[in-house]
Motif scaffolding. Structure first.
Motif, short mmCIF file in Angstrom:
data_model
loop_
_atom_site.label_atom_id
_atom_site.label_comp_id
_atom_site.label_asym_id
_atom_site.label_seq_id
_atom_site.Cartn_x
_atom_site.Cartn_y
_atom_site.Cartn_z
N LEU A 252 7.84 24.79 117.21
CA LEU A 252 6.46 24.71 117.71
C LEU A 252 5.56 23.99 116.70
N VAL A 253 5.60 24.43 115.44
CA VAL A 253 4.70 23.88 114.43
C VAL A 253 5.13 22.48 114.01
N GLY A 254 6.42 22.24 113.97
CA GLY A 254 6.90 20.94 113.51
C GLY A 254 6.48 19.79 114.40
N GLY A 255 6.20 20.05 115.66
CA GLY A 255 5.79 18.98 116.56
C GLY A 255 4.31 18.66 116.51
N LEU A 256 3.57 19.33 115.63
CA LEU A 256 2.13 19.12 115.57
C LEU A 256 1.72 18.02 114.61
N GLY A 257 2.57 17.67 113.64
CA GLY A 257 2.20 16.67 112.65
C GLY A 257 3.40 16.21 111.86
N ALA A 258 3.11 15.38 110.86
CA ALA A 258 4.18 14.79 110.07
C ALA A 258 4.77 15.78 109.08
N SER A 259 3.95 16.68 108.54
CA SER A 259 4.45 17.64 107.55
C SER A 259 3.67 18.94 107.67
N VAL A 260 4.28 20.02 107.20
CA VAL A 260 3.69 21.35 107.27
C VAL A 260 3.68 21.95 105.88
N LEU A 261 2.51 22.44 105.44
CA LEU A 261 2.37 23.05 104.12
C LEU A 261 1.84 24.46 104.26
N LYS A 262 2.35 25.37 103.44
CA LYS A 262 1.83 26.73 103.42
C LYS A 262 0.56 26.77 102.58
N THR A 263 -0.44 27.50 103.07
CA THR A 263 -1.66 27.71 102.30
C THR A 263 -1.59 29.08 101.63
N SER A 264 -2.61 29.42 100.90
CA SER A 264 -2.67 30.72 100.23
C SER A 264 -3.31 31.80 101.11
N ASP A 265 -3.73 31.43 102.33
CA ASP A 265 -4.38 32.39 103.22
C ASP A 265 -3.34 33.10 104.10
N GLU A 266 -3.62 34.36 104.37
CA GLU A 266 -2.74 35.15 105.23
C GLU A 266 -3.42 35.35 106.57
N ALA A 267 -2.67 35.19 107.65
CA ALA A 267 -3.22 35.36 108.98
C ALA A 267 -3.58 36.83 109.22
N PRO A 268 -4.68 37.08 109.93
CA PRO A 268 -5.11 38.47 110.18
C PRO A 268 -4.27 39.12 111.27
N PRO A 269 -4.34 40.44 111.44
CA PRO A 269 -3.68 41.09 112.57
C PRO A 269 -4.21 40.48 113.87
N PRO A 270 -3.37 40.45 114.93
CA PRO A 270 -2.10 41.15 115.12
C PRO A 270 -0.89 40.45 114.53
N PHE A 271 -1.07 39.39 113.75
CA PHE A 271 0.08 38.77 113.11
C PHE A 271 0.66 39.73 112.07
N PRO A 272 1.98 39.79 111.94
CA PRO A 272 2.59 40.68 110.95
C PRO A 272 2.12 40.34 109.54
N ARG A 273 2.12 41.34 108.69
CA ARG A 273 1.72 41.13 107.29
C ARG A 273 2.67 40.13 106.64
N GLY A 274 2.07 39.22 105.89
CA GLY A 274 2.86 38.18 105.22
C GLY A 274 2.94 36.88 106.00
N THR A 275 2.34 36.83 107.20
CA THR A 275 2.32 35.58 107.96
C THR A 275 1.28 34.65 107.34
N MET A 276 1.73 33.55 106.78
CA MET A 276 0.83 32.64 106.07
C MET A 276 0.27 31.58 107.01
N VAL A 277 -0.97 31.18 106.73
CA VAL A 277 -1.60 30.09 107.48
C VAL A 277 -0.98 28.78 107.01
N LEU A 278 -0.68 27.90 107.97
CA LEU A 278 -0.03 26.63 107.68
C LEU A 278 -1.01 25.48 107.85
N GLU A 279 -0.92 24.50 106.97
CA GLU A 279 -1.73 23.29 107.07
C GLU A 279 -0.85 22.17 107.64
N ILE A 280 -1.30 21.57 108.74
CA ILE A 280 -0.55 20.51 109.40
C ILE A 280 -1.13 19.17 108.96
#
Length: 333
Positions: A252-280
């Motif tokens: 799903l995420v790979g089709g959004l752009g050329a590369s995907v990078l992890k940021t230092s932000d964590e997604a809020p609930p209801p996402f499971p703990r440790g789900t990191m926000v990705l920069e496309i």
């Protein structure tokens, strides 16, 4: 012993300490008045009217600093201002201290700080109109009240109005969200077949399509896809897949752009703990995403795209992600 004589009529002798000639009555030294238009500060230095009467200006600057600090810290309303705006209250406090001590560029500093406040208000405009007007008025009044060599009336009057404007701006923030019209509340999107509800913030609504090359997965009997935008520069989609395939998030995420990078932000609930926000990267505008597919559980993903500043898309993702609600599986046990 030498005797003194009058320089005008040559009368002699002149008594010691005499200020005038006993014969011609002319004074030996004329008093000269020393007039000046400058004013002395409390410390004795020569300066302009701003530091000669520092208290009104200092009080106005302190009130402005408190107002800006409470705004940036989101005490009354969540505005998500950038952290570096904390420099505004710091500069206002430093300006008040400089004026009171008549140190540094105290004579011209308040006028410069008025311009800084005007610029900050204009660049970081909020959705509370009265607050914007009040904070802009604060900067303009500080500028007009301290520019050049103000009279006492201009200095004190503008400082009083500037302090009042800062307080009005705070009251507007405190009452702004409560005074919004009922139709200004964000919409709520629902997919009853899959079991997904999405509570949108104010100003957001359902979208029929995405723009700028952003593509969302196709919905299916076991996959819900909800689209939304704010009618301005930001759009998003939310996905709940009850039957995800292998490496579903990567696909799903790979089709959004050329590369995907992890940021230092964590997604809020209801996402499971440790789900990191990705920069496309490699996509039109700024794109952020969060995706989680725990083993044996549904896939949940949110993607936000904006042509505005990156801070906007980051804040939007946090708000939009927290509005997602996974309901009971209608086809489940």
């Amino acid at each position: 012993m030498a005797e003194t004589a009058c320089p005008f009529c040559a009368f002699s002798p002149i008594a010691t300490g005499a200020e005038a000639c006993p014969r011609c009555r002319r004074k030996f030294v004329d008093d000269v008045a020393d007039d000046t238009s400058v004013t002395a500060t409390r410390a004795g230095g020569i300066t302009g009217a701003v530091t000669a009467s520092p208290v009104p200006v200092a009080i106005a600057l302190v009130l402005g600093a408190v107002a800006w600090l409470l705004r940036v810290l989101d005490v009354f309303t969540v505005l998500k201002d950038p952290t570096f705006l904390l420099a505004v209250p710091v500069l206002l406090i430093a300006g008040a201290a400089s004026v009171m001590a008549a140190a540094g560029p105290a004579k011209h500093l308040p006028a410069v700080l008025g311009l800084v406040c005007l610029a900050a208000t204009g660049l970081w405009w909020t959705k509370v109109p009265l607050h914007n007007v009040a904070f802009a008025a604060f900067g303009a009044l500080v500028l007009l009240g301290t520019l050049s060599e103000p009279s006492s009336l201009r200095l004190r009057g503008a400082s009083l109005l500037a302090g009042a404007s800062a307080l009005v701006g705070l009251v507007a923030l405190a009452l702004g969200p409560a005074s919004q019209r009922p139709d200004a509340v964000g919409a709520s999107l629902m997919d009853e077949q899959v079991g997904l509800r999405w509570a949108l913030p104010a100003g957001w609504g359902a979208a029929t399509a995405l723009s700028g090359g952003l593509e969302a997965p196709r919905p299916s009997p076991r996959r819900a896809v909800l689209l939304a935008n704010n009618q301005e520069t930001t759009q998003a989609f939310l996905v709940l897949d009850r039957a995800p395939g292998p490496s579903a998030c990567d696909a799903l995420v790979g089709g959004l752009g050329a590369s995907v990078l992890k940021t230092s932000d964590e997604a809020p609930p209801p996402f499971p703990r440790g789900t990191m926000v990705l920069e496309i990267q490699g996509s039109a505008g700024a794109v952020r995403a969060a995706c989680a597919a725990p083993g044996g559980k549904p896939l949940l993903a949110v993607v936000v795209s904006s042509t505005g500043p990156e801070a906007v898309v980051e804040a939007s993702l946090r708000v939009l992600a927290s509005g997602a609600a996974v309901l009971a599986d209608p086809t489940g046990p």
